[in-house]
Each structure stands twice: as structure tokens, then as C-alpha cells.
Design a protein around this motif. Sequence first.
Motif, PDB file in Angstrom:
ATOM      1  N   ASP A   1       0.865  -1.209   0.000  1.00 23.12           N
ATOM      2  CA  ASP A   1       0.000   0.000   0.000  1.00 23.12           C
ATOM      3  C   ASP A   1       0.898   1.255   0.000  1.00 23.12           C
ATOM      4  O   ASP A   1       1.645   1.497   0.943  1.00 23.12           O
ATOM      5  N   ARG A   2       0.779   2.052  -1.094  1.00 23.09           N
ATOM      6  CA  ARG A   2       1.611   3.244  -1.254  1.00 23.09           C
ATOM      7  C   ARG A   2       1.434   4.241  -0.107  1.00 23.09           C
ATOM      8  O   ARG A   2       2.349   4.958   0.261  1.00 23.09           O
ATOM      9  N   ASN A   3       0.202   4.236   0.431  1.00 27.39           N
ATOM     10  CA  ASN A   3      -0.098   5.218   1.479  1.00 27.39           C
ATOM     11  C   ASN A   3      -0.010   4.625   2.879  1.00 27.39           C
ATOM     12  O   ASN A   3      -0.484   5.246   3.835  1.00 27.39           O
ATOM     13  N   SER A   4       0.568   3.447   2.997  1.00 31.51           N
ATOM     14  CA  SER A   4       0.669   2.837   4.338  1.00 31.51           C
ATOM     15  C   SER A   4       1.664   3.620   5.180  1.00 31.51           C
ATOM     16  O   SER A   4       2.529   4.322   4.641  1.00 31.51           O
ATOM     17  N   VAL A   5       1.514   3.504   6.480  1.00 34.96           N
ATOM     18  CA  VAL A   5       2.392   4.232   7.384  1.00 34.96           C
ATOM     19  C   VAL A   5       3.852   3.856   7.098  1.00 34.96           C
ATOM     20  O   VAL A   5       4.742   4.694   7.142  1.00 34.96           O
ATOM     21  N   TYR A   6       4.070   2.600   6.748  1.00 36.98           N
ATOM     22  CA  TYR A   6       5.427   2.116   6.489  1.00 36.98           C
ATOM     23  C   TYR A   6       6.055   2.880   5.310  1.00 36.98           C
ATOM     24  O   TYR A   6       7.153   3.427   5.424  1.00 36.98           O
ATOM     25  N   ASN A   7       5.305   2.927   4.188  1.00 38.36           N
ATOM     26  CA  ASN A   7       5.847   3.590   2.986  1.00 38.36           C
ATOM     27  C   ASN A   7       5.931   5.110   3.132  1.00 38.36           C
ATOM     28  O   ASN A   7       6.918   5.731   2.718  1.00 38.36           O
ATOM     29  N   VAL A   8       4.884   5.694   3.727  1.00 39.55           N
ATOM     30  CA  VAL A   8       4.887   7.160   3.876  1.00 39.55           C
ATOM     31  C   VAL A   8       6.025   7.586   4.793  1.00 39.55           C
ATOM     32  O   VAL A   8       6.764   8.525   4.483  1.00 39.55           O
ATOM     33  N   SER A   9       6.185   6.857   5.887  1.00 39.01           N
ATOM     34  CA  SER A   9       7.230   7.201   6.839  1.00 39.01           C
ATOM     35  C   SER A   9       8.620   6.993   6.232  1.00 39.01           C
ATOM     36  O   SER A   9       9.536   7.770   6.469  1.00 39.01           O
ATOM     37  N   ARG A  10       8.761   5.936   5.433  1.00 39.64           N
ATOM     38  CA  ARG A  10      10.047   5.678   4.783  1.00 39.64           C
ATOM     39  C   ARG A  10      10.443   6.862   3.885  1.00 39.64           C
ATOM     40  O   ARG A  10      11.569   7.330   3.897  1.00 39.64           O
ATOM     41  N   GLN A  11       9.430   7.330   3.124  1.00 46.06           N
ATOM     42  CA  GLN A  11       9.657   8.500   2.265  1.00 46.06           C
ATOM     43  C   GLN A  11      10.119   9.686   3.084  1.00 46.06           C
ATOM     44  O   GLN A  11      11.073  10.380   2.742  1.00 46.06           O
ATOM     45  N   LYS A  12       9.394   9.878   4.194  1.00 52.21           N
ATOM     46  CA  LYS A  12       9.682  11.053   5.014  1.00 52.21           C
ATOM     47  C   LYS A  12      11.115  11.012   5.551  1.00 52.21           C
ATOM     48  O   LYS A  12      11.868  11.953   5.370  1.00 52.21           O
ATOM     49  N   TRP A  13      11.508   9.909   6.174  1.00 53.98           N
ATOM     50  CA  TRP A  13      12.837   9.842   6.788  1.00 53.98           C
ATOM     51  C   TRP A  13      13.942   9.778   5.733  1.00 53.98           C
ATOM     52  O   TRP A  13      15.033  10.308   5.929  1.00 53.98           O
ATOM     53  N   SER A  14      13.622   9.147   4.591  1.00 53.35           N
ATOM     54  CA  SER A  14      14.641   9.030   3.545  1.00 53.35           C
ATOM     55  C   SER A  14      14.973  10.375   2.930  1.00 53.35           C
ATOM     56  O   SER A  14      16.050  10.584   2.400  1.00 53.35           O
ATOM     57  N   HIS A  15      14.014  11.282   2.992  1.00 48.76           N
ATOM     58  CA  HIS A  15      14.278  12.614   2.414  1.00 48.76           C
ATOM     59  C   HIS A  15      14.642  13.633   3.450  1.00 48.76           C
ATOM     60  O   HIS A  15      14.529  14.825   3.227  1.00 48.76           O
ATOM     61  N   GLY A  16      15.054  13.087   4.629  1.00 47.98           N
ATOM     62  CA  GLY A  16      15.627  13.963   5.640  1.00 47.98           C
ATOM     63  C   GLY A  16      14.636  14.798   6.401  1.00 47.98           C
ATOM     64  O   GLY A  16      15.021  15.698   7.109  1.00 47.98           O
ATOM     65  N   LYS A  17      13.318  14.528   6.240  1.00 49.44           N
ATOM     66  CA  LYS A  17      12.374  15.322   7.027  1.00 49.44           C
ATOM     67  C   LYS A  17      12.294  14.728   8.417  1.00 49.44           C
ATOM     68  O   LYS A  17      12.256  13.518   8.577  1.00 49.44           O
ATOM     69  N   VAL A  18      12.234  15.611   9.369  1.00 47.96           N
ATOM     70  CA  VAL A  18      12.135  15.125  10.750  1.00 47.96           C
ATOM     71  C   VAL A  18      10.865  15.662  11.365  1.00 47.96           C
ATOM     72  O   VAL A  18      10.201  16.516  10.795  1.00 47.96           O
ATOM     73  N   GLY A  19      10.541  15.175  12.508  1.00 49.42           N
ATOM     74  CA  GLY A  19       9.352  15.672  13.196  1.00 49.42           C
ATOM     75  C   GLY A  19       8.229  14.680  13.071  1.00 49.42           C
ATOM     76  O   GLY A  19       8.410  13.532  12.670  1.00 49.42           O
ATOM     77  N   LYS A  20       7.071  15.182  13.327  1.00 50.99           N
ATOM     78  CA  LYS A  20       5.900  14.322  13.378  1.00 50.99           C
ATOM     79  C   LYS A  20       5.535  13.836  11.987  1.00 50.99           C
ATOM     80  O   LYS A  20       5.652  14.571  11.015  1.00 50.99           O
ATOM     81  N   MET A  21       5.132  12.633  11.879  1.00 46.50           N
ATOM     82  CA  MET A  21       4.768  12.097  10.576  1.00 46.50           C
ATOM     83  C   MET A  21       3.489  12.761  10.070  1.00 46.50           C
ATOM     84  O   MET A  21       2.558  12.970  10.822  1.00 46.50           O
ATOM     85  N   GLU A  22       3.521  13.161   8.784  1.00 44.80           N
ATOM     86  CA  GLU A  22       2.326  13.774   8.220  1.00 44.80           C
ATOM     87  C   GLU A  22       1.814  12.866   7.132  1.00 44.80           C
ATOM     88  O   GLU A  22       2.519  12.502   6.212  1.00 44.80           O
ATOM     89  N   VAL A  23       0.606  12.460   7.276  1.00 47.64           N
ATOM     90  CA  VAL A  23       0.019  11.613   6.253  1.00 47.64           C
ATOM     91  C   VAL A  23      -0.899  12.470   5.401  1.00 47.64           C
ATOM     92  O   VAL A  23      -1.764  13.151   5.916  1.00 47.64           O
ATOM     93  N   PHE A  24      -0.609  12.476   4.106  1.00 46.89           N
ATOM     94  CA  PHE A  24      -1.410  13.275   3.180  1.00 46.89           C
ATOM     95  C   PHE A  24      -2.539  12.441   2.634  1.00 46.89           C
ATOM     96  O   PHE A  24      -2.296  11.519   1.854  1.00 46.89           O
ATOM     97  N   PRO A  25      -3.775  12.738   2.953  1.00 45.58           N
ATOM     98  CA  PRO A  25      -4.861  11.975   2.357  1.00 45.58           C
ATOM     99  C   PRO A  25      -4.917  12.245   0.847  1.00 45.58           C
ATOM    100  O   PRO A  25      -4.558  13.330   0.398  1.00 45.58           O
ATOM    101  N   GLU A  26      -5.399  11.268   0.095  1.00 42.33           N
ATOM    102  CA  GLU A  26      -5.411  11.389  -1.356  1.00 42.33           C
ATOM    103  C   GLU A  26      -6.275  12.560  -1.814  1.00 42.33           C
ATOM    104  O   GLU A  26      -5.927  13.285  -2.742  1.00 42.33           O
ATOM    105  N   TRP A  27      -7.413  12.776  -1.096  1.00 42.13           N
ATOM    106  CA  TRP A  27      -8.314  13.849  -1.531  1.00 42.13           C
ATOM    107  C   TRP A  27      -7.638  15.215  -1.411  1.00 42.13           C
ATOM    108  O   TRP A  27      -7.810  16.100  -2.231  1.00 42.13           O
ATOM    109  N   LEU A  28      -6.739  15.269  -0.340  1.00 44.95           N
ATOM    110  CA  LEU A  28      -6.038  16.535  -0.151  1.00 44.95           C
ATOM    111  C   LEU A  28      -5.029  16.748  -1.281  1.00 44.95           C
ATOM    112  O   LEU A  28      -4.904  17.849  -1.828  1.00 44.95           O
ATOM    113  N   GLN A  29      -4.355  15.626  -1.638  1.00 47.38           N
ATOM    114  CA  GLN A  29      -3.392  15.704  -2.737  1.00 47.38           C
ATOM    115  C   GLN A  29      -4.076  16.143  -4.025  1.00 47.38           C
ATOM    116  O   GLN A  29      -3.622  17.059  -4.714  1.00 47.38           O
TER     117      GLN A  29
END
Length: 669
Positions: A232-260
Motif C-alpha cells: 500500500d503506497r499510502n501505508s504508514v510504512y511507505n509514507v514514513s520511509r519517504q519522510k525519513w529518507s528525504h531527511g524530514k524530521v518531526g511528526k509524521m504527516e500523512v497526506f490523504p489522497e483527496w487533499l493531494q
Amino acid sequence: MKKSLLLLIFTFCFAIINHAHGERIVKVGAFNYYPGIFKDTDGEVKGFFVDALNELGQNENIKFIYVYGSWEQGLERIKTGEIDMLTSVAYTKERAVFMDYAQTPLLTVWGEVYVEPKSEIKGIKDLNGKTIAVMKSDFNGEFLRQLTTKLSINCNYIETNDFDEVFQLILTEKVDAGVVNNTYGAPKSQEYSLLSSGIVFNPFDIFFTVKKGENAWLLKLLNMYLETWVHDRNSVYNVSRQKWSHGKVGKMEVFPEWLQNGIYAVVVFVLLLMAFIGLLRYRVRKATAKLKYSETLFETFMDNTPAFVYIKDEALNHIYRNKMLNNIVNNHLINNISSAKTIFEPETAETIEQTDRVILDLGKGSKNIQFQCNLNGETVWLHDYKFFIALPDGKPGIGGISIDMTRLKETELELIKAKEKAEESDRLKSAFLANMSHEIRTPMNGILGFASLLNKPGLTGDQQHEYIEIIRKSGARMLNIINDIVDISKIEAGLMNLELSESNVNEQLEYIYTFFKPEADAKGLMLQFNLALAAPKATILTDREKLFAVLTNLVKNAIKYTTKGLITFGYELKNNQKNQKELQFFVKDTGIGISPNRIDAIFERFVQADIEDKMARQGAGLGLSISKAYVDMMGGEIWVESEKGRGSVFGVLFYLPYRACKKRSLLLC
Ligand code: ADP
């Protein structure tokens, strides 16, 4: 879909069990494996494995406690049962002895050799003789050791506790290169400003593991979640991986698809809006340029128009003036308001404004006026063409064009003068012809009539004598006219010459007196003459014939145009301005006089003072013009002072200074 449903059922079952059992504790071996799991500067263990496990923990009422240490320590701890699970473990037979592996791999990773930017290590052979940092018990480091040995590349290996230490050693140039796995290397190389050498090797999967034979429930749970997370592209695992891999720190932000999608829509809308605004701006720019062009065109035309162009409002003040008018107005401007009143004299301004008001009252039409005025000290004639216009605000106004027509007017006036002169010439010609025909016919009739009478038989001697005398006088009169015409023709042709000789003016005047006395007596007129000099001194150098002709002509006219009274003629000796002596002749009568407006005309040829006077006193209007021509030739001046009905005084002045002749012959001079 199926998997999600299974996870839901599974979660539901576990929730019931967990609820029954209360919160479970799971100890996780943590080490520095950024961005999967690592200790942050605040001392907290973070990373995308941690974020994923946290979600799982929340759902399944499990509390994950992280036991931090080196990778090697982690392996030791799970072996001894000090911890329940490990993350990111590569599969080896040795490890499979003391750990159970989750079925779904967390990631496929590979080893990568990193160097500092100036390094010349470009390929695996360049590692020969180099010092390389590897993490203790790291599968990647182990693999490179085997590879270099196999390829007979001699390297010196230094072991570290974690990947961070590997990068620190490269950065401080304590080693030539270092081995980390790509998951750590990709984001962290930027932070450390290191580069991949391009040497990559040994792709392998990493897994969650639990202690062998224990925590089977946890393994099942991990398998179940991993199965969903990984796909699942939007799973916490994948979203969080993206976030940490791109050097973002702090609270995890999950972007809902409708918002995107919403953001995409907004971006597209903003782009469209910008394009629309751009188009509008382009059109406005184009329209402005067009407007500017036509405005410039209008101004250029108006400013080069050789006329005064204006527009007035209802109050008859200018609301537009072209350059030419502006130049005039600037000299007269009052508070920047200009009108006819500020430019022209009051009377002219009133005429102009009256015309304007007539047009405004009519609400249509046009008018032309012409007037003379003073512009910048110059008297000019203006032709003003004015017309009604509706101003842009709907109010009535006056438009106008004034042209300087001074030259045109001057030409017109000259034409009028020329016309009047031509008309007068025409009248003169008619009068002359009538006069000449009378002048010639009268003596001719006399000659012919009395010549035939002479043929009559039985005429007495007195009668014959009388008739012959009439024929002689008529002949003399004809001869006079013919002489006059011949003289004026000679003068006009330039054939008349001045012939100077010594002449006694006293004798000439006495002769004239003797000659005209009978005629004066016959008309009952008194005739006198004055001599200013004694006879011996009265001999001067002059054109005897012409002086005689002039004086004879003047005395003859005096008798002709006088019915009663006195005729005096003579001369005076005068001093001129240069104190030279001059002779000034005069002929004075008490006759009919001449109107002031005809005084200049009478010296012109064929002109008589009263051209309407058809009673025709004898004369062809040539006597005075011949006299004037003679006086001019002698360098003198002839004039007349006269009053209608009270007589005339003709004066003749010769500028040749009076010079008495030495010879005293009475006859010749
Ligand atoms: P004319 O032969 O008609 O006399 P002149 O040239 O001698 O022609 O004179 C021109 C005109 O001047 C005359 O026709 C007459 O109207 C006027 N004139 C000349 N002398 C006199 C004068 N002494 N008194 C009044 N009018 C005169």
C-alpha cells in the motif's frame, strides 16, 4: 482487498484477545540504521520501522520498548533473549539458528562503498591498499571482505559500531572509504557531504526477526501487517520511509489522497488563472499600445496643423488647444483658463462668443467668421470655422479651426483696389473718348461747315473774313490737340530731350501776357503778371521751349477754368534749404477750383478733374501731364493748391539753381 479484509478480521480477533490479556510488551533491539531505526538527538529512537511498529502497537495494544546498542549487541541480545525482536536482519544460516524471520522482506538493500568527494576511488580495483571502514557484524562489510579476498585485492578493514561511525571516519579522512547499505547511505551521504564511489554489491533482503521458537504470535502479526504495508503506497510504512529518507524530521504527516488531488486542482486552477491573467495583461498592453499610437498620431497631426484648433465647453473656455494655439495662449493665459476673452480685444472676443452662443443655442450646425486681431504684436486676419459638438460627457461644446488669412485678405484688398482702378480706367477711357471725339469733331465741324459757307455766292468781304477766321481758329485748335498728342507720345517713347539755352524769363512772361490778354478781356477777366527781377538779371539757363510750354499751359487753364475775377502769374526769387537761389513760378486764378481728391489725378494723362463734366471745356486732359513731364525733365517740381469754387494756385519750382546769364541780350533770353 482480500488481504485488507483478513487484516481487519485478524486485528479484530487480536483486539479481543489483547483486551482480555491487557497490553503486551515487546522489546526491540535498536541500533543506528538510519532511516529505518536510529537514536535522534533528543535521545528518542525513531525511524520508519519505529513509525510502522508504533501503528501496529496502537492497533494491537502492544508496547514496543527499544533497547539501543550496536548491531552486534542487538544480535547478541536476541540470542540471549534479552530482546524479543530485531529489525533489518539479512538472512544467514547462522542467524536462522537463533531467529525466526518474517515472511515478507522489509526492503531489498545492497552494500555501497562511500568516499569523500576528492577521492580517486572509482572502481573496486582502486580499493587495493586502501583502508576501509565496515560496521561490526554487518552483512555488507562481510560480503566485501570475501569479494576483495576473492579478487586478490588487499584492503585493510577497520570495524565500527554503527554506520554513523563509518561516515565519521571517511569524513575525518581516517579511512579511504567505508561500507554502508544503500538505505542508510542515500540520505546520510548528503548530510556528511560524501559521495558513492559507484561500487555497489550484494543485493539482499532484510527482515523483521523474532527470537527462535518464541513470539510466534508476534511473527504472525508482523507478517500480516507487512503484507499490507509493503503493497500500500499510502501505508504508514511507505509514507514514513519517504519522510525519513528525504531527511524530514518531526511528526509524521500523512497526506490523504483527496487533499493531494485538491492541491493538484488548486495548482492547475492557479496555473490557469495565471495564464488568464497573462492573457488579460497581454490584451491590455496591446490595447494600451494601440491607444497610445492613435493618441500620438492625433497629437502629431494636430501639432503640425498650420491652424489654431480648439474645443470649448459650454462656458466657452478652451478644453483643448493644439500646439499653435497653445503658443499664442501662453502669452495670455489667466489661471490656465483660456477663452476668446483671454486672447482677443474685448470687441473681437464679444463677436466670437456671440457666434459660439448662437451655435450652442441651435444645438447643431456651423458658422464662419472673419476678423482682424492682434496676435503677439502682429495684426492678422483670422478665418474662424466653428461647429457644434457633443462632448464625451454628453454636454454641448464648440469645435473650431482658425486659419491665418492675412495674405489672402491682403490679396483680396489689392484685387478690390485693382478692380476699382480698372473700373475707373474704364470710366476715364469713356470720358476720354467722348472728350476726344468732341475735341476733334468741334474744330473739324467748324472747318468743314465754314469752308462750305465760303462757297455761297454773294458773301460780303466781312463775312468771308469772319468765316476764314473761324476756320483758322478751328485749325489752330486741331493743331494744338495734335501737338499735344505728338508731345505726350514723344515723352512716353523717351524721345523728348532737354535743350538748355539762355532765356530771359521776363520776356517770356510779357509775351504770354500779350498773347492771352485778348482772351482774358473777352471773358471779362483781369490778367496780371509779376516780375521779381529786373530784365538784365532775368536771363537764366533753361529749356526755353519747355518752360514756355508749361507757363502757357497753366495760364491757358487758368483762363479756361475761371469765369470771373483775376488771373495773376509771375515768379519769385527764393532761397532753398541749401541757401541756393531758385526761381519759383506761379499761376493763380479765382476759378472753379479742384476737389482735393482729384488734385493728384489731374497730372495724369487724359485726366480731367471733373470727368463727369461733359460740358467739355476745351481740352484733352494732356496739358498738365505734358507740363509735369517737362518739369520733371528739368529737375523741378509742379504742384497745385486749390479749393473747390475758390480758385487755384499752380506752382512750378525748378531745382536748377538760379544762375543769371552774363550775356544781357533781351531778345534771346
Ligand atoms: P485740359 O486740356 O482738360 O485742361 P489739363 O491737363 O490741362 O487738361 O488739365 C487737366 C484738368 O485739370 C482739367 O481738365 C481741369 O479739370 C483741371 N484744371 C487744370 N487747371 C485748372 C484750373 N486752373 N482750375 C481748375 N481746374 C483746372
